[in-house]
Write an enzyme that holds these catalytic residues in place. Structure first.
Site, PDB file in Angstrom:
ATOM      1  N   THR A 246       0.827  -1.210   0.000  1.00 12.06           N
ATOM      2  CA  THR A 246       0.000   0.000   0.000  1.00 12.06           C
ATOM      3  C   THR A 246       0.861   1.260   0.000  1.00 12.06           C
ATOM      4  OG1 THR A 246      -1.507  -1.302   1.361  1.00 12.06           O
ATOM      5  CG2 THR A 246      -2.013   1.043   1.124  1.00 12.06           C
TER       6      THR A 246
ATOM      7  N   ASP B 157      -1.759  -4.679   8.680  1.00 13.93           N
ATOM      8  CA  ASP B 157      -2.389  -5.958   8.328  1.00 13.93           C
ATOM      9  C   ASP B 157      -3.792  -6.058   8.902  1.00 13.93           C
ATOM     10  OD1 ASP B 157      -0.060  -6.979   6.978  1.00 13.93           O
ATOM     11  OD2 ASP B 157       0.859  -7.014   8.958  1.00 13.93           O
TER      12      ASP B 157
ATOM     13  N   GLY C  35       3.688  -6.247  10.208  1.00 11.67           N
ATOM     14  CA  GLY C  35       4.769  -7.228  10.110  1.00 11.67           C
ATOM     15  C   GLY C  35       4.438  -8.392   9.193  1.00 11.67           C
TER      16      GLY C  35
ATOM     17  N   GLU D 193       9.594  -0.054  11.397  1.00 12.52           N
ATOM     18  CA  GLU D 193       8.317   0.671  11.299  1.00 12.52           C
ATOM     19  C   GLU D 193       7.923   1.239  12.660  1.00 12.52           C
ATOM     20  OE1 GLU D 193       5.525  -2.058   9.621  1.00 12.52           O
ATOM     21  OE2 GLU D 193       6.211  -1.671   7.578  1.00 12.52           O
TER      22      GLU D 193
ATOM     23  N   LYS E  96      -8.662  -4.828   6.004  1.00 14.76           N
ATOM     24  CA  LYS E  96      -7.937  -4.617   7.260  1.00 14.76           C
ATOM     25  C   LYS E  96      -8.800  -4.002   8.354  1.00 14.76           C
ATOM     26  CE  LYS E  96      -4.470  -5.506   4.449  1.00 14.76           C
ATOM     27  NZ  LYS E  96      -3.333  -4.641   4.248  1.00 14.76           N
TER      28      LYS E  96
HETATM   29  O1  LIG Z   1       5.648  -5.984   7.261  1.00 16.43           O
HETATM   30  C1  LIG Z   1       5.027  -5.225   6.600  1.00 16.43           C
HETATM   31  C2  LIG Z   1       4.354  -4.016   7.068  1.00 16.43           C
HETATM   32  O2  LIG Z   1       3.987  -4.026   8.408  1.00 16.43           O
HETATM   33  C3  LIG Z   1       3.209  -3.606   6.172  1.00 16.43           C
HETATM   34  O3  LIG Z   1       2.937  -2.268   6.454  1.00 16.43           O
HETATM   35  C4  LIG Z   1       1.936  -4.404   6.386  1.00 16.43           C
HETATM   36  O4  LIG Z   1       2.221  -5.782   6.252  1.00 16.43           O
HETATM   37  C5  LIG Z   1       0.849  -4.018   5.359  1.00 16.43           C
HETATM   38  O5  LIG Z   1       1.295  -4.349   4.092  1.00 16.43           O
HETATM   39  P1  LIG Z   1       0.417  -4.165   2.793  1.00 16.43           P
HETATM   40  O6  LIG Z   1       0.285  -2.706   2.559  1.00 16.43           O
HETATM   41  O7  LIG Z   1       1.184  -4.853   1.732  1.00 16.43           O
HETATM   42  O8  LIG Z   1      -0.903  -4.827   3.068  1.00 16.43           O
END
Ligand SMILES: O=C[C@H](O)[C@H](O)[C@H](O)COP(=O)(O)O
Length: 363
Positions: free
Chosen positions: A114, A171, A182, A190, A208
């Site tokens: 994202t 997530d 994570g 982060e 989410k």
């Molecule tokens: O380890 C990854 C991070 O915490 C991401 O921000 C989280 O997993 C969300 O990722 P995405 O935007 O791909 O859903």
């Protein structure tokens, strides 16, 4: 397909499997040699994928048609993948339009799929070449660089510099804006960046948005020192996690997935977590003694286990609350306040194309 798309495919496929998700075959037939060559050599993900995709001794031309999808879900069609991507982009556009100040000096940039849309939206609005962008890992730095923006390492910031703002994904997010992070193996940097930011803005798609953590997302990601994995797994079971597991790469023979710190990730399932309001309403003690955990209590309990570098629960104060506690409280009363972990607002891109904004409640 770009190297970012390959990264996304891999990132998704190494995440903890949800019930409905099956990981499909990834082979070099899915990619052109130029795409494979563009994969980063130094990151764990890039390295693993290159190792898998680059030809070894001899390349046998494919006889069968190439599958067009790399990973898929029994419930997620190509059409809904497109909906999810549009939702991410819409949320990112609005989050940046409402919160990014082109006069900012330092901006934190999270990791994941994202955040790519967030950086795209920042790039469209960024007129100030003096802004420094603080990455949260290898992928984050690459996204910043590829947008032509200027990264600056977290550890080169002086102690008293606060980031004007940080953007990141999540997530899962609950009613009180606690987050699980994570899923893509980035959480330690982060959290450092979120705590150093005056405010953290979270951007996510509709999947989410849940009332409690661990509703749809199955596990809490925990970054662990490799040597401590067995003892941490045992401690997690003692805390009530049914079956915590060490996360591996796609190639099992490559062993555990390594984080940007060279640590491992353990994914620990728990029953859905209580919010602080649930505990106040008597829905459970939330300290593990009756089988229930409140978000913040669980985060603290896991962080106390020796060998845990950081836990992928972002809870407690947000940046604005942390600042006001710092100003008003004495050190004796409040202990050490490192900063806020929770977002002040979460922008969810919805299935119908709208954006739902949930903001921190102020008393
Ligand atoms: O380890 C990854 C991070 O915490 C991401 O921000 C989280 O997993 C969300 O990722 P995405 O935007 O791909 O859903």
């Amino acid at each position: 397909m770009s190297s970012r798309s390959i990264y996304e495919s891999l990132q998704h496929s190494v995440r903890p499997a949800r019930k409905s998700v099956r990981v499909a075959h990834i082979s070099r037939r899915n990619f052109s040699s130029t795409e494979i060559a563009s994969l980063p050599r130094k990151s764990t993900l890039g390295h693993s994928l290159r190792a898998r995709l680059l030809p070894t001794k001899k390349v046998i031309p494919p006889r069968l048609p190439t599958p067009s999808v790399l990973y898929y879900s029994t419930t997620t069609s190509n059409m809904s993948s497109a909906t999810i991507e549009s939702a991410k982009r819409a949320a990112a556009q609005q989050a940046v339009a409402e919160n990014f100040d082109p006069a900012a000096s330092h901006v934190g940039i999270g990791s994941g799929t994202t955040i790519v849309y967030v950086v795209e939206a920042i790039k469209e609005r960024s007129t100030n070449p003096l802004i420094r962008f603080v990455p949260t890992g290898y992928q984050s730095r690459k996204v910043i660089e590829q947008a032509g923006l200027t990264p600056i390492s977290f550890d080169s910031l002086s102690e008293d510099v606060m980031l004007d703002i940080a953007f990141d994904g999540a997530d899962e997010v609950d009613e009180e804006l606690n987050c699980i992070k994570g899923g893509g193996a980035c959480l330690f940097q982060e959290k450092l960046v979120a705590e150093k930011a005056k405010k953290f803005i979270c951007v996510a798609d509709y999947r989410k948005n849940q009332s409690r953590l661990l509703t749809n997302w199955p596990t809490i990601p925990i970054e662990v020192a490799p040597i401590a994995v067995p003892t941490v797994l045992r401690s997690l079971r003692e805390l009530g996690s049914q079956n915590p597991k060490l996360r591996t790469t796609l190639l099992e023979k490559s062993g555990p997935l390594k984080t940007d710190q060279g640590f491992f990730i353990v994914d620990a399932p728990f029953t859905p977590l209580l919010t602080s309001s649930d505990v106040a309403a008597g829905k459970g003690k939330g300290d593990g003694s009756d089988g229930t955990w409140e978000v913040n209590r669980l985060s603290q309990a896991i962080n106390q286990v020796t060998g845990v570098l950081e836990v992928g629960i972002f809870s407690g104060l947000d940046g604005v609350e942390a600042e006001s506690v710092r100003k008003e409280g004495t050190l004796q009363e409040m202990g050490v306040i490192t900063g806020g972990q929770k977002p002040v607002a979460v922008y969810f891109g919805m299935e119908d194309g709208s954006v739902l904004v949930r903001r921190a409640e102020r008393k």
